[in-house]
Every structure is written in structure tokens, then in C-alpha cells.
Enzyme design. Structure first.
Site, PDB file in Angstrom:
ATOM      1  N   ASP A   1      -4.583   4.342  -1.876  1.00  0.00           N
ATOM      2  CA  ASP A   1      -5.688   4.848  -0.890  1.00  0.00           C
ATOM      3  C   ASP A   1      -5.957   6.121  -1.151  1.00  0.00           C
ATOM      4  O   ASP A   1      -5.176   7.167  -0.883  1.00  0.00           O
ATOM      5  CB  ASP A   1      -5.258   4.663   0.537  1.00  0.00           C
ATOM      6  CG  ASP A   1      -5.143   3.539   1.094  1.00  0.00           C
ATOM      7  OD1 ASP A   1      -6.154   2.590   0.818  1.00  0.00           O
ATOM      8  OD2 ASP A   1      -4.010   2.914   1.488  1.00  0.00           O
TER       9      ASP A   1
ATOM     10  N   GLY B   1      -8.283   5.268   7.079  1.00  0.00           N
ATOM     11  CA  GLY B   1      -8.104   6.639   6.979  1.00  0.00           C
ATOM     12  C   GLY B   1      -6.275   6.646   7.445  1.00  0.00           C
ATOM     13  O   GLY B   1      -5.773   7.574   6.990  1.00  0.00           O
TER      14      GLY B   1
ATOM     15  N   SER C   1       1.031  -1.394   0.012  1.00  0.00           N
ATOM     16  CA  SER C   1       0.049  -0.132  -0.042  1.00  0.00           C
ATOM     17  C   SER C   1       0.821   1.257  -0.046  1.00  0.00           C
ATOM     18  O   SER C   1       1.895   1.434   0.774  1.00  0.00           O
ATOM     19  CB  SER C   1      -0.851  -0.086   1.076  1.00  0.00           C
ATOM     20  OG  SER C   1      -1.507   1.227   1.356  1.00  0.00           O
TER      21      SER C   1
ATOM     22  N   MET D   1     -11.913   6.028  -0.543  1.00  0.00           N
ATOM     23  CA  MET D   1     -12.411   6.426   0.557  1.00  0.00           C
ATOM     24  C   MET D   1     -13.039   7.815   0.667  1.00  0.00           C
ATOM     25  O   MET D   1     -12.377   8.798   1.130  1.00  0.00           O
ATOM     26  CB  MET D   1     -11.389   6.278   1.604  1.00  0.00           C
ATOM     27  CG  MET D   1     -11.010   4.883   2.002  1.00  0.00           C
ATOM     28  SD  MET D   1      -9.835   4.357   3.003  1.00  0.00           S
ATOM     29  CE  MET D   1      -8.539   4.579   1.548  1.00  0.00           C
TER      30      MET D   1
ATOM     31  N   ASP E   1      -7.259  -5.424   4.550  1.00  0.00           N
ATOM     32  CA  ASP E   1      -6.189  -4.296   4.303  1.00  0.00           C
ATOM     33  C   ASP E   1      -6.244  -3.588   5.728  1.00  0.00           C
ATOM     34  O   ASP E   1      -7.435  -3.320   6.425  1.00  0.00           O
ATOM     35  CB  ASP E   1      -7.057  -3.307   3.340  1.00  0.00           C
ATOM     36  CG  ASP E   1      -6.536  -1.941   3.214  1.00  0.00           C
ATOM     37  OD1 ASP E   1      -5.069  -1.715   3.776  1.00  0.00           O
ATOM     38  OD2 ASP E   1      -7.072  -1.102   2.443  1.00  0.00           O
ATOM     39  N   GLY E   2      -5.231  -3.476   6.486  1.00  0.00           N
ATOM     40  CA  GLY E   2      -4.954  -2.599   7.614  1.00  0.00           C
ATOM     41  C   GLY E   2      -4.400  -3.792   8.692  1.00  0.00           C
ATOM     42  O   GLY E   2      -4.932  -4.819   8.961  1.00  0.00           O
ATOM     43  N   GLY E   3      -3.095  -3.213   9.064  1.00  0.00           N
ATOM     44  CA  GLY E   3      -2.393  -3.976  10.238  1.00  0.00           C
ATOM     45  C   GLY E   3      -1.934  -5.310   9.779  1.00  0.00           C
ATOM     46  O   GLY E   3      -1.815  -6.420  10.409  1.00  0.00           O
TER      47      GLY E   3
ATOM     48  N   MET F   1     -11.806  -4.288   5.715  1.00  0.00           N
ATOM     49  CA  MET F   1     -10.991  -3.445   6.467  1.00  0.00           C
ATOM     50  C   MET F   1     -10.702  -4.066   7.795  1.00  0.00           C
ATOM     51  O   MET F   1     -11.704  -4.443   8.473  1.00  0.00           O
ATOM     52  CB  MET F   1     -11.654  -2.172   6.477  1.00  0.00           C
ATOM     53  CG  MET F   1     -11.541  -1.329   5.094  1.00  0.00           C
ATOM     54  SD  MET F   1     -10.143  -1.110   4.496  1.00  0.00           S
ATOM     55  CE  MET F   1      -8.970  -0.486   5.525  1.00  0.00           C
TER      56      MET F   1
ATOM     57  N   MET G   1      -8.359   9.460  -0.284  1.00  0.00           N
ATOM     58  CA  MET G   1      -9.176   9.773   1.065  1.00  0.00           C
ATOM     59  C   MET G   1      -9.544  11.224   0.686  1.00  0.00           C
ATOM     60  O   MET G   1      -8.396  12.152   0.389  1.00  0.00           O
ATOM     61  CB  MET G   1      -8.225   9.815   2.165  1.00  0.00           C
ATOM     62  CG  MET G   1      -7.840   8.455   2.552  1.00  0.00           C
ATOM     63  SD  MET G   1      -6.569   8.273   3.904  1.00  0.00           S
ATOM     64  CE  MET G   1      -6.156   6.515   3.935  1.00  0.00           C
TER      65      MET G   1
ATOM     66  N   HIS H   1      -1.524  -0.936  -4.070  1.00  0.00           N
ATOM     67  CA  HIS H   1      -2.968  -0.535  -3.455  1.00  0.00           C
ATOM     68  C   HIS H   1      -2.611   0.820  -3.399  1.00  0.00           C
ATOM     69  O   HIS H   1      -1.713   1.634  -2.679  1.00  0.00           O
ATOM     70  CB  HIS H   1      -3.059  -1.334  -2.369  1.00  0.00           C
ATOM     71  CG  HIS H   1      -4.254  -0.991  -1.665  1.00  0.00           C
ATOM     72  ND1 HIS H   1      -5.294  -1.524  -2.129  1.00  0.00           N
ATOM     73  CD2 HIS H   1      -4.713  -0.087  -0.570  1.00  0.00           C
ATOM     74  CE1 HIS H   1      -6.460  -1.128  -1.482  1.00  0.00           C
ATOM     75  NE2 HIS H   1      -6.093  -0.248  -0.271  1.00  0.00           N
TER      76      HIS H   1
ATOM     77  N   HIS I   1      -8.344   2.167  -4.067  1.00  0.00           N
ATOM     78  CA  HIS I   1      -9.420   2.122  -3.017  1.00  0.00           C
ATOM     79  C   HIS I   1      -9.818   3.446  -2.562  1.00  0.00           C
ATOM     80  O   HIS I   1      -9.255   4.424  -2.091  1.00  0.00           O
ATOM     81  CB  HIS I   1      -8.623   1.384  -1.734  1.00  0.00           C
ATOM     82  CG  HIS I   1      -9.411   1.352  -0.327  1.00  0.00           C
ATOM     83  ND1 HIS I   1      -8.857   1.238   0.841  1.00  0.00           N
ATOM     84  CD2 HIS I   1     -10.769   1.679  -0.274  1.00  0.00           C
ATOM     85  CE1 HIS I   1      -9.748   1.020   1.779  1.00  0.00           C
ATOM     86  NE2 HIS I   1     -10.629   1.417   1.228  1.00  0.00           N
TER      87      HIS I   1
END
Ligand code: DX5
Ligand code: ZN
Length: 231
Positions: free
Chosen positions: A39, A148, A12, A72, A177-179, A143, A41, A37, A70
Site C-alpha cells: 500500500d 488509508g 498486505s 493511493m 481489500d479492507g477488513g 475497497m 500512500m 500487497h 496499490h
């Protein structure tokens, strides 16, 4: 024969060094990433502002990898043409976005690209069910943090959602996606996810190629396909 979704590793770019953006895209490509990826926002749908179609275009020019975009943003439906023309391979919209989700997915496909649907951590997997049709979407993205920001802790509450969707649909792409690091990728793969989006773990690794290979090997070994009978 029913097709089994392939294991994919997607760095990402939120965690990349933006001062060397094109080099960072090429670094991920050389490290063995399957796709990048990105993001997007808008400061409304999430409490952060990142970038728009021009940066997607820069990634497109910098490397040959597929681009997973992605969105957002509050009104993804208004920006599909811009992101499609910028070179997106797949556009992912949130099921929570205030727009006609079905029409938006159709519009993405109308631009000749792949479509995906994203669910926030508190949204039950059932929210995706009305859209689970490979004529409408290619991928569901779960997610595993509140969207964010990068660098947040993985939320294990995503695991039963992944499992429920994989039980229901052995063929659909399921990304998370995330962590995501090696340990959380293994948990998600065991639940049935096949695509792993990771910012911090991959871009901040001392050796991105080794980190990418390690995550791919760990996820491949742990991957659990759908529970249905073989076709
Ligand atoms: C968060 C983004 C993620 C983010 C993940 O809103 O959707 O793609 O880059 O970052 P890490 O891998 O650091 O949790
Ligand atoms: Zn993302």
C-alpha cells in the site's frame, strides 16, 4: 473455454513488522501466499503516509512472490516508471485519482506489467465500466474500507458492487481489500471476488500458514463464478 479467475490470498504488508521487513516478506511466502500487497500512500490522496518504490524494491529482493502495488497517491501517472522498475507485478490505480485513468492504465501495460483499477467504497461499480476491457486491465480492486489505514471494519456495501461486476464479466480478476477475514472473504467470494487482500488477519495470526490456508479453503468453497452461459 472461458478462463475462471483463480482464488488468490494476498497478505498486505501494511500490517507487517517493518523492523523485520525482508523476513516478513519471506514469512508470507513460506505461509503460502499467492502474492504480496503493498500500500503506497502519499498523505494527499489518503490521510496517511506509508512508503515508496524503494520498499517495493526491498520486497522484490526479499522473496519470489508477485507484488501487487496499490497506489493511493494523487498523481500515480507520474510514478509508474519508478514502481515498475522497482519490481511491481501489477500496479493498481484509483479511478478517483486526478489523472487520465485510461492513459495511466495503458502506460502501466507499456511497462510490460499488469494493470488494475481500484474503486473507493462510495464509488459505484459503474465507474469501472468504461475500462472493462482485458486489453486495458487485468483486475478491479474494490475497497471494503476507506483507504488509508489497516484494521478497519469491513463495509458490506461492497458486496452488491462485486456481484454486479462478476455478473457482467466472468473472466476479470476481482479483488477486495479492507477488513478481510474468513467470514468476510466468504461473503465476497460468494458475490464473485477471487482475490483477497488481508493485513491484520494474516500478519497478526498466531500461525500465518494456517490462517492463509483457512482463508483459501473458505473462499474457494464459497466462490461464485460469473452468471453467463459456459463458453
Ligand atoms: C487500506 C489498505 C489495505 C490494508 C488492509 O488502505 O489498502 O491493504 O492493509 O488492512 P486490513 O486487512 O487490516 O483491513
Ligand atoms: Zn491496499
Amino acid at each position: 473455454m472461458m478462463s475462471v479467475p483463480s482464488i488468490q490470498i494476498l497478505p498486505s504488508l501494511l500490517a507487517a513488522d517493518f523492523g523485520r521487513f525482508a523476513d516478513e516478506c519471506r514469512r508470507a511466502e513460506a505461509a503460502g501466499a499467492d502474492a504480496l500487497h503493498l500500500d503506497v500512500m502519499d498523505g494527499h490522496f489518503v490521510r496517511n503516509i506509508s512508503f515508496g518504490p524503494d520498499v517495493v524494491r526491498m520486497a522484490r529482493a526479499a522473496c519470489g512472490l508477485p507484488l501487487s502495488v496499490h497506489l493511493m497517491i494523487d498523481r500515480p501517472d507520474l510514478y509508474l516508471r519508478a514502481f515498475a522498475e522497482a519490481g511491481s507485478t501489477i500496479i493498481l490505480v484509483h479511478v478517483e485519482a486526478p489523472c487520465d485513468v485510461r492513459e495511466t492504465l495503458r502506460d502501466i501495460r507499456g511497462h510490460g506489467i499488469r494493470a488494475g483499477l481500484t474503486l473507493n467504497p462510495e464509488t459505484p461499480f459503474e465507474a469501472a465500466i468504461p475500462f472493462l476491457d482485458l486489453r486495458l486491465l487485468d483486475e478491479v480492486l474494490f475497497m471494503s474500507v476507506h483507504p488509508g489505514f489497516g484494521g478497519q471494519a469491513f463495509m458490506p456495501s461492497v458486496l452488491p458492487k462485486i456481484r454486479a461486476l462478476r455478473d457482467r464479466d466472468p473472466a476479470i480478476g476481482i479483488s477486495v481489500d479492507g477488513g478481510i477475514g474468513d467470514a468476510t472473504a466468504v461473503q465476497c467470494a460468494g458475490a464473485g471476488a477471487n482475490a483477497f487482500i488481508a493485513g491484520t488477519t494474516l500478519f497478526r495470526a498466531p500461525d500465518m500458514a494456517a490462517a492463509t490456508a483457512r482463508m483459501r479453503a473458505a473462499a474457494s468453497a464459497a466462490f461464485r463464478g460469473g452468471g453467463g452461459p459456459p463458453a
